[in-house]
Scaffold this motif. Sequence first.
Motif: not given
Length: 399
Positions: A359-381
């Motif tokens: 199972t391939l995937g990639a994860r980006a991180t930026d200079a603000s420290g934000r990155t991508q989760p492997i558990e779903q972030p969830w909101n109603r929309g």
Amino acid sequence: MTTVEDASRPSRLADPDEGISIEELGLAARNHALPLEALRYDVTPVGLHYLLIHYDIPDLDAGRHLLTVDGRVERPLTLDLAALRERPRVTRRVTLECAGNGRALLTPRPVSQPWLSEAVGTAEWTGTPLAPLLREAGLAADAVDVVFTGADHGVERGVEQDYQRGLPVSEALREEVLLAYEMNGAPLLPQHGAPLRLVVPGWYGMAHVKWLTRITVLDREFDGYQNAVAYRLRTSADDPGVPVTRIEPRALVQPPGFPDFMSRTRVVRPGPCTVEGRAWSGYAPLTAVEVTTDGGVSWAPATLDPATPTGHLGNDSGPGAGSVGRRSPESAPDGPVVDERWAWRRWRYEWSATPGRYTLGARATDASGRTQPIEQPWNRGGFANNLVQRVAVVVTAER
Ligand SMILES: Nc1nc2c(c(=O)[nH]1)N[C@H]1C(S)=C(S)[C@@H](COP(=O)(O)O)O[C@H]1N2
Ligand SMILES: [Mo]
């Protein structure tokens, strides 16, 4: 079958075992995604760029189209396309991503346009910068939001409306914000906002108002449907939430090998395999892209290219050229401005593929420290969700 929904009722979440409905299929068929193999292009060919149209594509005549600037300004303006084309002209390479990208993969699934992870595209948008036009109109000292109105009209959860979005004045005055009339060197196509649209680099798609007819400056925060009701990150139906704004970092894999027709599982021969793709963030420059072949258990660094591949722009050798690719429009009047803050970047990883399932995937991180989760972030929309992509791969036994 649902008819016209009611804004006083919250948007719907699918039941645990509920499949995609005919209505969601209808939206998905109108609003197509980027075929992932098109991640190969620095600039997405227009017909492969994703599309999101809330209502109908309006019937507009470029020759008679007018843009009005009014509200809290000293000198209201009305301009036709010819007047806009006479103004300073800039081309910028900008990545657009729909705020609902990835929504259909969430559990529970918010019922709306059912995107997988491919609602993205990068285009070279040509137009005139918005800020000088606002300054000419003379912003009142009490200006708070700038409202952009499209010519398209519809009803959404019972609220009849023109498509409208408010943008804080500080964002509207950023030099990169454009009133665009061309995409990839040709007049805008009807589905992408012809004859005029807004481009707000770094923001999710909903801010880039298409079929633009009016710009109205308000002395208060805009409380229209698309700002106050629709595009908000809410944890529950009664949570007022916070506005959806900039694009969270994301990397996508350009699927290697060849696909199985139904499942789209990739078939790859054993041996060296270059895994590559694109990454972007609307918050800050990227600092890293990592690759996983085991669904996020282990990660290895990928090589990240500059936004402007060396030599891609023949005349990009003057002052200001370089890895960031920024330069003044004066130095090359027709060349695109490629700024890695607003355009995706290619990354690559050399994989030695041995027989088995991956199972391939990639994860980006930026200079603000934000990155991508492997558990779903969830909101109603289902907005601004940047869960790591999962690409199923079978590496065959023989070469
Ligand atoms: N007038 C108008 N502008 C609009 C929309 C719309 O429905 N009407 N959709 C928005 C959304 S949600 C997105 S993601 C982008 C999509 O732009 P594209 O179709 O050119 O890719 O347009 C935005 N601008
Ligand atoms: Mo969107």
